[in-house]
Design a protein around this motif. Structure first.
Motif, PDB file in Angstrom:
ATOM      1  N   ALA A  35       0.838  -1.200   0.000  1.00 22.43           N
ATOM      2  CA  ALA A  35       0.000   0.000   0.000  1.00 22.43           C
ATOM      3  C   ALA A  35       0.873   1.250   0.000  1.00 22.43           C
ATOM      4  O   ALA A  35       2.004   1.239   0.494  1.00 22.43           O
ATOM      5  CB  ALA A  35      -0.912   0.001   1.221  1.00 22.43           C
ATOM      6  N   ASP A  36       0.337   2.320  -0.569  1.00 17.33           N
ATOM      7  CA  ASP A  36       1.064   3.590  -0.568  1.00 17.33           C
ATOM      8  C   ASP A  36       1.070   4.198   0.837  1.00 17.33           C
ATOM      9  O   ASP A  36       0.104   4.063   1.598  1.00 17.33           O
ATOM     10  CB  ASP A  36       0.405   4.585  -1.535  1.00 17.33           C
ATOM     11  N   ASP A  37       2.159   4.868   1.173  1.00 20.49           N
ATOM     12  CA  ASP A  37       2.218   5.599   2.426  1.00 20.49           C
ATOM     13  C   ASP A  37       1.441   6.905   2.294  1.00 20.49           C
ATOM     14  O   ASP A  37       1.269   7.438   1.190  1.00 20.49           O
ATOM     15  CB  ASP A  37       3.669   5.892   2.795  1.00 20.49           C
ATOM     16  N   ALA A  38       0.980   7.402   3.432  1.00 19.31           N
ATOM     17  CA  ALA A  38       0.181   8.636   3.413  1.00 19.31           C
ATOM     18  C   ALA A  38       1.025   9.843   3.036  1.00 19.31           C
ATOM     19  O   ALA A  38       0.525  10.784   2.395  1.00 19.31           O
ATOM     20  CB  ALA A  38      -0.462   8.850   4.783  1.00 19.31           C
ATOM     21  N   ASP A  39       2.299   9.839   3.408  1.00 16.16           N
ATOM     22  CA  ASP A  39       3.164  10.994   3.167  1.00 16.16           C
ATOM     23  C   ASP A  39       4.333  10.619   2.264  1.00 16.16           C
ATOM     24  O   ASP A  39       4.727   9.445   2.159  1.00 16.16           O
ATOM     25  CB  ASP A  39       3.715  11.532   4.494  1.00 16.16           C
ATOM     26  N   ASP A  40       4.914  11.633   1.638  1.00 14.77           N
ATOM     27  CA  ASP A  40       6.136  11.420   0.866  1.00 14.77           C
ATOM     28  C   ASP A  40       7.285  11.110   1.811  1.00 14.77           C
ATOM     29  O   ASP A  40       7.297  11.552   2.972  1.00 14.77           O
ATOM     30  CB  ASP A  40       6.472  12.671   0.048  1.00 14.77           C
ATOM     31  N   PRO A  41       8.277  10.364   1.340  1.00 11.45           N
ATOM     32  CA  PRO A  41       9.421  10.059   2.209  1.00 11.45           C
ATOM     33  C   PRO A  41      10.228  11.316   2.512  1.00 11.45           C
ATOM     34  O   PRO A  41      10.379  12.183   1.648  1.00 11.45           O
ATOM     35  CB  PRO A  41      10.241   9.057   1.383  1.00 11.45           C
ATOM     36  N   PRO A  42      10.753  11.442   3.737  1.00  9.85           N
ATOM     37  CA  PRO A  42      11.584  12.610   4.052  1.00  9.85           C
ATOM     38  C   PRO A  42      12.880  12.559   3.258  1.00  9.85           C
ATOM     39  O   PRO A  42      13.437  11.484   3.018  1.00  9.85           O
ATOM     40  CB  PRO A  42      11.839  12.461   5.551  1.00  9.85           C
ATOM     41  N   SER A  43      13.365  13.708   2.846  1.00  9.22           N
ATOM     42  CA  SER A  43      14.595  13.740   2.052  1.00  9.22           C
ATOM     43  C   SER A  43      15.644  14.701   2.607  1.00  9.22           C
ATOM     44  O   SER A  43      16.822  14.578   2.293  1.00  9.22           O
ATOM     45  CB  SER A  43      14.281  14.131   0.604  1.00  9.22           C
ATOM     46  N   ASP A  44      15.210  15.648   3.430  1.00  9.99           N
ATOM     47  CA  ASP A  44      16.123  16.664   3.947  1.00  9.99           C
ATOM     48  C   ASP A  44      16.502  16.331   5.383  1.00  9.99           C
ATOM     49  O   ASP A  44      15.690  16.452   6.306  1.00  9.99           O
ATOM     50  CB  ASP A  44      15.465  18.041   3.879  1.00  9.99           C
ATOM     51  N   LEU A  45      17.725  15.912   5.586  1.00 14.79           N
ATOM     52  CA  LEU A  45      18.203  15.527   6.907  1.00 14.79           C
ATOM     53  C   LEU A  45      18.099  16.684   7.893  1.00 14.79           C
ATOM     54  O   LEU A  45      17.843  16.479   9.084  1.00 14.79           O
ATOM     55  CB  LEU A  45      19.647  15.040   6.809  1.00 14.79           C
ATOM     56  N   ALA A  46      18.262  17.908   7.413  1.00 10.90           N
ATOM     57  CA  ALA A  46      18.268  19.071   8.291  1.00 10.90           C
ATOM     58  C   ALA A  46      16.906  19.322   8.935  1.00 10.90           C
ATOM     59  O   ALA A  46      16.820  19.985   9.973  1.00 10.90           O
ATOM     60  CB  ALA A  46      18.707  20.306   7.516  1.00 10.90           C
ATOM     61  N   THR A  47      15.837  18.803   8.345  1.00 12.43           N
ATOM     62  CA  THR A  47      14.493  19.035   8.882  1.00 12.43           C
ATOM     63  C   THR A  47      14.061  17.964   9.865  1.00 12.43           C
ATOM     64  O   THR A  47      12.951  18.028  10.406  1.00 12.43           O
ATOM     65  CB  THR A  47      13.472  19.105   7.731  1.00 12.43           C
ATOM     66  N   ILE A  48      14.915  16.979  10.093  1.00 11.98           N
ATOM     67  CA  ILE A  48      14.555  15.862  10.975  1.00 11.98           C
ATOM     68  C   ILE A  48      15.295  16.010  12.297  1.00 11.98           C
ATOM     69  O   ILE A  48      16.528  15.971  12.341  1.00 11.98           O
ATOM     70  CB  ILE A  48      14.902  14.511  10.321  1.00 11.98           C
ATOM     71  N   PHE A  93      14.874   1.114  12.696  1.00  7.32           N
ATOM     72  CA  PHE A  93      13.613   1.725  12.270  1.00  7.32           C
ATOM     73  C   PHE A  93      12.602   0.705  11.761  1.00  7.32           C
ATOM     74  O   PHE A  93      11.606   1.066  11.146  1.00  7.32           O
ATOM     75  CB  PHE A  93      13.889   2.790  11.221  1.00  7.32           C
ATOM     76  N   ARG A  94      12.857  -0.583  12.041  1.00  8.72           N
ATOM     77  CA  ARG A  94      11.845  -1.599  11.722  1.00  8.72           C
ATOM     78  C   ARG A  94      10.539  -1.259  12.442  1.00  8.72           C
ATOM     79  O   ARG A  94       9.443  -1.472  11.925  1.00  8.72           O
ATOM     80  CB  ARG A  94      12.346  -2.976  12.143  1.00  8.72           C
ATOM     81  N   GLN A  95      10.684  -0.745  13.652  1.00  7.38           N
ATOM     82  CA  GLN A  95       9.562  -0.172  14.393  1.00  7.38           C
ATOM     83  C   GLN A  95       9.846   1.315  14.597  1.00  7.38           C
ATOM     84  O   GLN A  95      11.005   1.719  14.645  1.00  7.38           O
ATOM     85  CB  GLN A  95       9.379  -0.873  15.734  1.00  7.38           C
ATOM     86  N   ALA A  96       8.800   2.094  14.737  1.00  9.30           N
ATOM     87  CA  ALA A  96       8.968   3.548  14.871  1.00  9.30           C
ATOM     88  C   ALA A  96       9.897   3.865  16.038  1.00  9.30           C
ATOM     89  O   ALA A  96       9.656   3.462  17.179  1.00  9.30           O
ATOM     90  CB  ALA A  96       7.614   4.216  15.076  1.00  9.30           C
ATOM     91  N   SER A  97      10.970   4.595  15.736  1.00 11.91           N
ATOM     92  CA  SER A  97      11.988   4.909  16.738  1.00 11.91           C
ATOM     93  C   SER A  97      12.532   6.304  16.476  1.00 11.91           C
ATOM     94  O   SER A  97      12.573   6.757  15.329  1.00 11.91           O
ATOM     95  CB  SER A  97      13.143   3.906  16.674  1.00 11.91           C
ATOM     96  N   PRO A  98      12.978   7.009  17.530  1.00 15.45           N
ATOM     97  CA  PRO A  98      13.580   8.332  17.328  1.00 15.45           C
ATOM     98  C   PRO A  98      14.921   8.228  16.627  1.00 15.45           C
ATOM     99  O   PRO A  98      15.621   7.208  16.746  1.00 15.45           O
ATOM    100  CB  PRO A  98      13.730   8.875  18.753  1.00 15.45           C
ATOM    101  N   SER A 113       9.852   6.588   6.616  1.00 11.84           N
ATOM    102  CA  SER A 113       8.763   7.567   6.754  1.00 11.84           C
ATOM    103  C   SER A 113       8.833   8.158   8.147  1.00 11.84           C
ATOM    104  O   SER A 113       9.344   7.521   9.076  1.00 11.84           O
ATOM    105  CB  SER A 113       7.393   6.914   6.572  1.00 11.84           C
ATOM    106  N   ILE A 114       8.321   9.357   8.306  1.00 12.54           N
ATOM    107  CA  ILE A 114       8.207   9.958   9.637  1.00 12.54           C
ATOM    108  C   ILE A 114       6.916   9.441  10.270  1.00 12.54           C
ATOM    109  O   ILE A 114       5.846   9.508   9.678  1.00 12.54           O
ATOM    110  CB  ILE A 114       8.206  11.490   9.558  1.00 12.54           C
ATOM    111  N   SER A 115       7.060   8.868  11.468  1.00 16.56           N
ATOM    112  CA  SER A 115       5.915   8.317  12.170  1.00 16.56           C
ATOM    113  C   SER A 115       5.101   9.433  12.812  1.00 16.56           C
ATOM    114  O   SER A 115       5.651  10.270  13.533  1.00 16.56           O
ATOM    115  CB  SER A 115       6.373   7.320  13.239  1.00 16.56           C
ATOM    116  N   LYS A 116       3.820   9.445  12.569  1.00 16.64           N
ATOM    117  CA  LYS A 116       2.941  10.485  13.125  1.00 16.64           C
ATOM    118  C   LYS A 116       2.470  10.071  14.525  1.00 16.64           C
ATOM    119  O   LYS A 116       2.239   8.904  14.786  1.00 16.64           O
ATOM    120  CB  LYS A 116       1.735  10.712  12.203  1.00 16.64           C
TER     121      LYS A 116
END
Length: 234
Positions: A114-127, A196-201, A231-234
């Protein structure tokens, strides 16, 4: 047992009573078996190439007899094929065959994920370090003691295995737009991917490698972003 599996089991075993069973049913049963075997050929082309079409056809039919489908979608058939190959004595001469099968099934599943809801993050500086990340729905990781990604790539490009570096590889399966592919990860990249197999910081990646390995963690994280694995976990 689900309805699909129950019906498939009845067809494969011939477990239907008269007047349902008969010559026409045997023709249908054989066609059904051959159809499942062809589905395996489509999902595992590298495995077929490695052992040859005759060997693969015989192995596939044995798998079909032992493993009725549990889903109405043929793309799902073969979930346990790698385990079957691993235990299939005639395939023991090709010890990496089961791992290649696991990689190829992962590629099929990634394509149809299935498609993810959001685009994948690409800018390391914003994470931020506390941002929680996870695999995208199409991301898969396959570990092997053999160079399974290199073997798969050689098959894709029509090359022989003579130039393959026979070392262990961890394969990362990702989907970018509609293109599915596999990339070999180094040790640090594989460790970070597992985090990151499971949502992790994000900071968990640094902790997994150790504080003295910050450059390696940053490089590994950058590559996972470039491959659109997270993906960034919401």
């Amino acid at each position: 047992m689900g309805e699909v599996a129950r019906i498939a089991q009845a067809v494969l075993s011939g477990g239907l009573s008269a007047p349902e069973a008969g010559p026409a049913f045997e023709i249908y049963r054989n066609n059904y078996r051959q159809g499942l075997a062809r589905a395996l050929t489509q999902s595992f082309p590298t495995v077929e190439q490695l052992v040859g079409p005759d060997f693969f056809a015989a192995m596939a039919l044995e798998y079909v007899e032992a493993t009725p489908p549990t889903s109405r979608y043929l793309r799902d058939y073969g979930a346990t094929f790698s385990d079957f190959v691993r235990a299939f004595a005639p395939a023991a001469a090709v010890p990496y065959l089961a791992d290649v099968a696991e990689l190829e099934y992962g590629l099929v599943q990634a394509f149809y994920a299935a498609d993810d809801a959001d685009d994948p993050p690409s800018d390391l500086a914003t994470i931020g370090l506390e941002s929680r990340l996870k695999w995208r729905t199409s991301t898969r990781v396959v570990r092997s003691a053999y160079p399974i990604v290199s073997i798969w790539r050689a098959h894709k490009s029509g090359e022989t295995l003579e130039g393959v570096d026979w070392r262990s590889e961890t394969g990362l399966i990702t989907r970018q737009a509609h293109n599915v592919g596999a990339s070999a990860l180094d040790v640090a990249e594989a460790i970070v991917a597992d985090v990151f197999r499971q949502a992790s910081p994000l900071i968990s990646a640094l902790e997994a490698l150790g504080s003295d390995a910050a450059p390696a963690a940053a490089h590994a994280f950058r590559r996972l972003l470039d491959l659109q694995a997270l993906s960034i976990s919401k």
